[in-house]
Design an enzyme around this catalytic site. Structure first.
Site, PDB file in Angstrom:
ATOM      1  N   GLY A  48      -7.024   1.369   1.239  1.00  0.00           N
ATOM      2  CA  GLY A  48      -6.604   0.254   2.077  1.00  0.00           C
ATOM      3  C   GLY A  48      -5.894  -0.815   1.255  1.00  0.00           C
ATOM      4  O   GLY A  48      -6.012  -0.860   0.027  1.00  0.00           O
ATOM      5  N   CYS A  49      -5.162  -1.697   1.924  1.00  0.00           N
ATOM      6  CA  CYS A  49      -4.358  -2.707   1.213  1.00  0.00           C
ATOM      7  C   CYS A  49      -5.236  -3.736   0.516  1.00  0.00           C
ATOM      8  O   CYS A  49      -5.058  -4.012  -0.676  1.00  0.00           O
ATOM      9  CB  CYS A  49      -3.361  -3.362   2.164  1.00  0.00           C
ATOM     10  N   PHE A  50      -6.184  -4.347   1.230  1.00  0.00           N
ATOM     11  CA  PHE A  50      -7.096  -5.284   0.592  1.00  0.00           C
ATOM     12  C   PHE A  50      -7.859  -4.590  -0.539  1.00  0.00           C
ATOM     13  O   PHE A  50      -8.024  -5.140  -1.630  1.00  0.00           O
ATOM     14  CB  PHE A  50      -8.111  -5.834   1.601  1.00  0.00           C
ATOM     15  N   ALA A  51      -8.329  -3.369  -0.260  1.00  0.00           N
ATOM     16  CA  ALA A  51      -9.116  -2.639  -1.249  1.00  0.00           C
ATOM     17  C   ALA A  51      -8.316  -2.386  -2.516  1.00  0.00           C
ATOM     18  O   ALA A  51      -8.823  -2.538  -3.634  1.00  0.00           O
ATOM     19  CB  ALA A  51      -9.605  -1.323  -0.661  1.00  0.00           C
ATOM     20  N   CYS A  61      -5.717  -4.093  -3.751  1.00  0.00           N
ATOM     21  CA  CYS A  61      -5.485  -5.337  -4.469  1.00  0.00           C
ATOM     22  C   CYS A  61      -6.747  -5.830  -5.178  1.00  0.00           C
ATOM     23  O   CYS A  61      -6.712  -6.203  -6.361  1.00  0.00           O
ATOM     24  CB  CYS A  61      -4.978  -6.395  -3.493  1.00  0.00           C
TER      25      CYS A  61
END
Length: 333
Positions: free
Chosen positions: A142-145, A147
């Site tokens: 995932g994107c948040f994950a 980063c």
């Protein structure tokens, strides 16, 4: 040439993926599937691709004509799709949804909805490139994950994550997908800021999974507060770790951890979001202030946080250089 099928091709990730693959020297898009847009030109939906392709969306799915499938579905649809369709064993799959990101043993402990066993490898190249290279199925992070993990993983390797970690991260509106919602309309999002899913975000288990993989243990909590930002693309995160380790040793550890990474770079100066937008880069910076380690990390949510990383994983799976087709330049303005 790597022959490619894209499922769920009409959304934001589908459009970005098509854009990347049209410019990839080793890739050929065989079909772009969309049930809702079948028969329409791709440029009717993804208008930024005018002049780049005359392909149409199709409802057909000729699995026997492709080497790899990209699943650009909404969360929860990939598992159901695989159960309902007979995909040939030789066809590789890269799933951009969250359905298979957690290992089966982690799923059992968290009571995650995806309760079945699976053979998907977690597709974070900075720690799993060897496994990805041998994988038939890859679950794109995932994107948040992505980063947040990239900010914390070197600290985990140094065994610094022994106390609860405070994380704040803000994401652009494209992270919510193309279908309009109450919190994605321009009139609501512009000049606005809001919190959602505080301490309960779905990416936290995959962050914990990777940190434990690298550190060997993880008893600390990850206290994550996500923010909706009033911009289109990008994720900007700060992570605070309490430690007595010297700043010089930590910086050296971060630089060593990412010295061979294709797209992740330690930067000596403070970061800003424009440095990564429209690129597949992840940039990391740390500051040691008293007993607190302040980590800053940023990515483009649609690229390194989604389809850029997916293409990077495809490159690894097919034995070509990770950077192929991803030489995207950022902008100073």
């Amino acid at each position: 040439m790597i022959k490619i099928g894209i499922l769920g091709a009409a959304g934001f990730t589908g459009g970005e993926l098509i854009r990347l693959l049209l410019n990839h020297p080793e890739a050929e898009i065989v079909f772009a599937n969309s049930e809702s847009c079948a028969g329409k030109y791709i440029t009717d939906i993804h208008e930024g691709l005018y002049g780049d392709t005359d392909m149409k969306f199709t409802s057909e799915m000729p699995f026997d004509q492709v080497d790899v499938l990209f699943f650009c579905f909404g969360h929860g649809k990939s598992e159901a799709f695989m159960k309902a369709h007979d995909i040939p064993e030789n066809v590789k799959i890269i799933d951009l949804a969250q359905d298979f990101r957690l290992a089966p043993d982690v799923v059992a402990k968290t009571q995650h909805p995806t309760a079945q066993k699976h053979d998907f490898v977690y597709g974070l190249p900075e720690i799993n490139a060897t496994k990805i290279a041998k994988a038939r199925h890859v679950a794109n992070p995932g994107c948040f994950a992505t980063c947040i993990q990239l900010g914390l993983l070197p600290a985990a390797q140094m065994h610094l994550i022994t106390k609860d970690v405070s994380v704040n991260a803000i994401t652009g509106s494209t992270g919510a997908g193309q279908k309009p919602q109450a919190t994605t309309h321009y009139s609501w999002r512009d000049n606005n800021l809001s919190i959602y899913k505080a301490f309960r975000h779905q990416h936290v288990p995959e962050i914990r999974q990777s940190l434990k993989q690298i550190q060997g243990f993880l008893d600390a909590g990850i206290d994550f507060i996500p923010y909706r930002g009033c911009f289109t693309r990008g994720v900007f995160a700060t992570e605070v770790v309490k430690t007595e380790t010297s700043g010089e040793d930590i910086v050296a550890g971060y630089k060593k951890f990412y010295q061979g990474a294709a797209f992740t770079h330690y930067v000596d100066q403070p970061l800003d979001l424009k440095q990564v937008v429209n690129t597949n880069k992840a940039l990391i910076h740390v500051d040691k202030i008293d007993d607190k380690l302040l980590i800053t990390s940023c990515i483009d949510n649609l690229l390194k946080g989604a389809v850029g990383q997916a293409v990077q994983n495809m490159n690894i799976m097919f034995g070509i250089d990770q950077k192929t087709g991803l030489n995207l330049k950022g902008s100073a303005f």
